[in-house]
Design a protein around this motif. Structure first.
Motif, PDB file in Angstrom:
ATOM      1  N   VAL A   6       0.849  -1.204   0.000  1.00 51.54           N
ATOM      2  CA  VAL A   6       0.000   0.000   0.000  1.00 51.54           C
ATOM      3  C   VAL A   6       0.882   1.250   0.000  1.00 51.54           C
ATOM      4  CG1 VAL A   6      -1.764   1.286   1.254  1.00 51.54           C
ATOM      5  CG2 VAL A   6      -1.881  -1.211   1.169  1.00 51.54           C
ATOM      6  N   LYS A   7       1.871   1.297   0.886  1.00 51.20           N
ATOM      7  CA  LYS A   7       2.794   2.433   0.920  1.00 51.20           C
ATOM      8  C   LYS A   7       3.572   2.532  -0.388  1.00 51.20           C
ATOM      9  CE  LYS A   7       5.076   3.495   4.722  1.00 51.20           C
ATOM     10  NZ  LYS A   7       6.090   3.499   5.817  1.00 51.20           N
ATOM     11  N   PHE A   8       4.005   1.386  -0.909  1.00 47.28           N
ATOM     12  CA  PHE A   8       4.752   1.353  -2.167  1.00 47.28           C
ATOM     13  C   PHE A   8       3.921   1.963  -3.291  1.00 47.28           C
ATOM     14  CE2 PHE A   8       6.019  -0.666  -6.136  1.00 47.28           C
ATOM     15  CZ  PHE A   8       7.394  -0.531  -6.109  1.00 47.28           C
ATOM     16  N   HIS A   9       2.653   1.563  -3.384  1.00 48.76           N
ATOM     17  CA  HIS A   9       1.775   2.043  -4.454  1.00 48.76           C
ATOM     18  C   HIS A   9       1.540   3.554  -4.340  1.00 48.76           C
ATOM     19  CE1 HIS A   9      -1.254   1.794  -7.559  1.00 48.76           C
ATOM     20  NE2 HIS A   9      -2.125   2.399  -6.773  1.00 48.76           N
ATOM     21  N   ARG A  10       1.386   4.035  -3.133  1.00 48.73           N
ATOM     22  CA  ARG A  10       1.138   5.472  -2.942  1.00 48.73           C
ATOM     23  C   ARG A  10       2.392   6.304  -3.191  1.00 48.73           C
ATOM     24  NH1 ARG A  10      -2.307   4.688   2.612  1.00 48.73           N
ATOM     25  NH2 ARG A  10      -4.312   4.169   1.657  1.00 48.73           N
ATOM     26  N   ALA A  11       3.550   5.773  -2.789  1.00 54.48           N
ATOM     27  CA  ALA A  11       4.779   6.567  -2.837  1.00 54.48           C
ATOM     28  C   ALA A  11       5.492   6.519  -4.174  1.00 54.48           C
ATOM     29  CB  ALA A  11       5.733   6.105  -1.733  1.00 54.48           C
ATOM     30  N   ILE A  12       5.464   5.365  -4.817  1.00 54.21           N
ATOM     31  CA  ILE A  12       6.362   5.198  -5.974  1.00 54.21           C
ATOM     32  C   ILE A  12       5.721   4.449  -7.137  1.00 54.21           C
ATOM     33  CG2 ILE A  12       7.516   3.034  -5.346  1.00 54.21           C
ATOM     34  CD1 ILE A  12      10.168   4.668  -5.758  1.00 54.21           C
ATOM     35  N   GLU A  13       4.781   3.597  -6.864  1.00 57.14           N
ATOM     36  CA  GLU A  13       3.868   2.954  -7.821  1.00 57.14           C
ATOM     37  C   GLU A  13       4.459   1.837  -8.673  1.00 57.14           C
ATOM     38  OE1 GLU A  13       0.252   4.227 -10.784  1.00 57.14           O
ATOM     39  OE2 GLU A  13       1.181   5.747  -9.534  1.00 57.14           O
ATOM     40  N   THR A  14       5.613   2.042  -9.339  1.00 54.91           N
ATOM     41  CA  THR A  14       6.123   1.008 -10.233  1.00 54.91           C
ATOM     42  C   THR A  14       7.478   0.480  -9.777  1.00 54.91           C
ATOM     43  OG1 THR A  14       7.346   2.480 -11.732  1.00 54.91           O
ATOM     44  CG2 THR A  14       4.980   2.171 -12.174  1.00 54.91           C
ATOM     45  N   VAL A  15       7.769  -0.755 -10.163  1.00 51.73           N
ATOM     46  CA  VAL A  15       9.042  -1.394  -9.821  1.00 51.73           C
ATOM     47  C   VAL A  15      10.204  -0.667 -10.493  1.00 51.73           C
ATOM     48  CG1 VAL A  15      10.396  -3.511 -10.128  1.00 51.73           C
ATOM     49  CG2 VAL A  15       8.025  -3.635  -9.328  1.00 51.73           C
ATOM     50  N   ASP A  16      10.022  -0.243 -11.742  1.00 58.93           N
ATOM     51  CA  ASP A  16      11.094   0.474 -12.451  1.00 58.93           C
ATOM     52  C   ASP A  16      11.446   1.782 -11.748  1.00 58.93           C
ATOM     53  OD1 ASP A  16      11.316  -1.498 -14.348  1.00 58.93           O
ATOM     54  OD2 ASP A  16      10.056  -0.492 -15.826  1.00 58.93           O
ATOM     55  N   ALA A  17      10.414   2.519 -11.326  1.00 56.77           N
ATOM     56  CA  ALA A  17      10.659   3.777 -10.614  1.00 56.77           C
ATOM     57  C   ALA A  17      11.356   3.517  -9.286  1.00 56.77           C
ATOM     58  CB  ALA A  17       9.344   4.522 -10.392  1.00 56.77           C
ATOM     59  N   ALA A  18      10.960   2.450  -8.592  1.00 54.81           N
ATOM     60  CA  ALA A  18      11.589   2.103  -7.317  1.00 54.81           C
ATOM     61  C   ALA A  18      13.059   1.751  -7.512  1.00 54.81           C
ATOM     62  CB  ALA A  18      10.847   0.938  -6.665  1.00 54.81           C
ATOM     63  N   THR A  19      13.353   1.002  -8.556  1.00 57.17           N
ATOM     64  CA  THR A  19      14.743   0.621  -8.836  1.00 57.17           C
ATOM     65  C   THR A  19      15.607   1.854  -9.065  1.00 57.17           C
ATOM     66  OG1 THR A  19      14.058  -1.500  -9.790  1.00 57.17           O
ATOM     67  CG2 THR A  19      16.228  -0.684 -10.404  1.00 57.17           C
ATOM     68  N   GLU A  20      15.106   2.803  -9.842  1.00 62.49           N
ATOM     69  CA  GLU A  20      15.887   4.016 -10.105  1.00 62.49           C
ATOM     70  C   GLU A  20      16.075   4.839  -8.841  1.00 62.49           C
ATOM     71  OE1 GLU A  20      17.662   4.729 -12.819  1.00 62.49           O
ATOM     72  OE2 GLU A  20      16.987   2.699 -13.309  1.00 62.49           O
ATOM     73  N   ARG A  21      15.025   4.947  -8.015  1.00 63.74           N
ATOM     74  CA  ARG A  21      15.123   5.709  -6.774  1.00 63.74           C
ATOM     75  C   ARG A  21      16.129   5.048  -5.825  1.00 63.74           C
ATOM     76  NH1 ARG A  21      10.732   8.839  -4.939  1.00 63.74           N
ATOM     77  NH2 ARG A  21       9.972   8.679  -7.082  1.00 63.74           N
ATOM     78  N   LEU A  22      16.067   3.715  -5.709  1.00 56.96           N
ATOM     79  CA  LEU A  22      16.999   3.002  -4.835  1.00 56.96           C
ATOM     80  C   LEU A  22      18.432   3.102  -5.355  1.00 56.96           C
ATOM     81  CD1 LEU A  22      14.893  -0.188  -4.047  1.00 56.96           C
ATOM     82  CD2 LEU A  22      15.474   1.647  -2.452  1.00 56.96           C
ATOM     83  N   ARG A  23      18.590   3.071  -6.660  1.00 59.91           N
ATOM     84  CA  ARG A  23      19.933   3.196  -7.235  1.00 59.91           C
ATOM     85  C   ARG A  23      20.531   4.570  -6.878  1.00 59.91           C
ATOM     86  NH1 ARG A  23      19.008   1.596 -12.146  1.00 59.91           N
ATOM     87  NH2 ARG A  23      20.045  -0.419 -12.061  1.00 59.91           N
ATOM     88  N   THR A  24      19.708   5.613  -6.942  1.00 55.87           N
ATOM     89  CA  THR A  24      20.182   6.956  -6.584  1.00 55.87           C
ATOM     90  C   THR A  24      20.603   7.014  -5.117  1.00 55.87           C
ATOM     91  OG1 THR A  24      18.744   7.976  -8.240  1.00 55.87           O
ATOM     92  CG2 THR A  24      19.532   9.394  -6.465  1.00 55.87           C
ATOM     93  N   HIS A  25      19.785   6.433  -4.232  1.00 57.19           N
ATOM     94  CA  HIS A  25      20.117   6.431  -2.804  1.00 57.19           C
ATOM     95  C   HIS A  25      21.356   5.584  -2.534  1.00 57.19           C
ATOM     96  CE1 HIS A  25      16.623   8.701  -1.816  1.00 57.19           C
ATOM     97  NE2 HIS A  25      15.756   7.739  -2.062  1.00 57.19           N
ATOM     98  N   LEU A  26      21.457   4.438  -3.201  1.00 60.14           N
ATOM     99  CA  LEU A  26      22.625   3.573  -3.018  1.00 60.14           C
ATOM    100  C   LEU A  26      23.897   4.313  -3.406  1.00 60.14           C
ATOM    101  CD1 LEU A  26      23.979   0.807  -2.491  1.00 60.14           C
ATOM    102  CD2 LEU A  26      23.459   0.204  -4.863  1.00 60.14           C
ATOM    103  N   ARG A  27      23.855   5.022  -4.505  1.00 63.03           N
ATOM    104  CA  ARG A  27      25.041   5.758  -4.953  1.00 63.03           C
ATOM    105  C   ARG A  27      25.424   6.851  -3.950  1.00 63.03           C
ATOM    106  NH1 ARG A  27      26.230   7.229 -11.132  1.00 63.03           N
ATOM    107  NH2 ARG A  27      26.214   4.960 -11.115  1.00 63.03           N
ATOM    108  N   PHE A  28      24.418   7.511  -3.384  1.00 64.25           N
ATOM    109  CA  PHE A  28      24.676   8.564  -2.387  1.00 64.25           C
ATOM    110  C   PHE A  28      25.373   7.977  -1.158  1.00 64.25           C
ATOM    111  CE2 PHE A  28      23.209  10.665   1.531  1.00 64.25           C
ATOM    112  CZ  PHE A  28      23.745  11.937   1.339  1.00 64.25           C
ATOM    113  N   TYR A  29      24.808   6.893  -0.603  1.00 68.52           N
ATOM    114  CA  TYR A  29      25.398   6.301   0.606  1.00 68.52           C
ATOM    115  C   TYR A  29      26.754   5.659   0.315  1.00 68.52           C
ATOM    116  CZ  TYR A  29      20.965   7.177   2.927  1.00 68.52           C
ATOM    117  OH  TYR A  29      19.866   7.793   3.455  1.00 68.52           O
ATOM    118  N   LYS A  30      26.898   5.111  -0.876  1.00 68.68           N
ATOM    119  CA  LYS A  30      28.179   4.535  -1.270  1.00 68.68           C
ATOM    120  C   LYS A  30      29.269   5.614  -1.276  1.00 68.68           C
ATOM    121  CE  LYS A  30      28.712   3.438  -5.645  1.00 68.68           C
ATOM    122  NZ  LYS A  30      28.667   2.711  -6.934  1.00 68.68           N
ATOM    123  N   SER A  31      28.968   6.772  -1.872  1.00 71.59           N
ATOM    124  CA  SER A  31      29.942   7.860  -1.908  1.00 71.59           C
ATOM    125  C   SER A  31      30.267   8.358  -0.501  1.00 71.59           C
ATOM    126  CB  SER A  31      29.399   9.022  -2.754  1.00 71.59           C
ATOM    127  OG  SER A  31      29.234   8.620  -4.094  1.00 71.59           O
TER     128      SER A  31
END
Length: 199
Positions: free
Chosen positions: A104-129
């Motif tokens: 339910v939270k996923f659908h309201r916040a981000i909706e699609t798996v592709d969008a979630a993957t891109e958002r997580l990739r951005t966060h991963l890169r930030f924390y990695k740096s």
């Protein structure tokens, strides 16, 4: 008359199949998590491991079903250059595994798996740096395996990424890992020679 009866029966079967298609849906035990939306509002959540099988709903536009994959997703963050604490440049590639925890939270916040993957990739890169920027080159590239701190680095990246993904997107980040660490071509030989000399 029999010819017409056959056509009528066939038409009735087609109508029945179309009706079933609009009101019935299947929940796969191994890979589905579904949201049932009534007039645009989520009114039921069906998880395959809890309520598999055939289910009924009202036809569209009264109800519609949003289907998500309940299995674990994997993506890779490609190489990019990061500067370490001791001002050395490295190239690092990582992978991340995640799954939808709160649909339910996923659908309201981000909706699609592709969008979630891109958002997580951005966060991963930030924390990695961030984490690599607090680490020395020897923690990542070293001729002495005991001096490498890849496990610590992975844990320090995972913790804030997991917390943010769960709170903001309803996503459970299961694991992050360093896939490849490399050196830019210009400093590769010099760093290795220096570490050999230290040993």
């Amino acid at each position: 008359m029999r010819k017409h009866l056959g056509m009528i029966t066939l038409a009735a079967l087609v109508v029945l199949m179309l009706l079933l298609y609009t009101v019935a849906f299947q929940v796969d035990q191994l890979q589905d998590v579904l949201l049932v939306k009534t007039f645009g509002r989520v009114t039921d959540v069906l998880r395959g491991d809890e309520r598999p099988g055939l289910h009924l709903k009202w036809p569209y536009p009264i109800q519609r079903v949003v289907r998500y994959d309940a299995r674990t997703f994997v993506f890779e963050d490609p190489f990019h250059q990061i500067q370490t604490k001791d001002a050395k440049n490295i190239l690092m590639s990582m992978y991340c595994t995640w799954r939808i925890e709160d649909p339910v939270k996923f659908h309201r916040a981000i909706e699609t798996v592709d969008a979630a993957t891109e958002r997580l990739r951005t966060h991963l890169r930030f924390y990695k740096s961030n984490v690599v920027g607090r680490s020395d080159m020897g923690d990542l590239v070293n001729t002495d395996p005991k001096k490498m701190a890849l496990t610590r680095i992975e844990e320090e990246i995972l913790e804030p990424l997991r917390r943010e993904a769960r709170e903001d997107y309803g996503v459970d980040v299961r694991m992050v890992g360093v896939k490849v660490v490399g050196l830019p071509k210009s400093i590769n030989s010099a760093v290795i020679d220096s570490q050999k000399a230290d040993r």
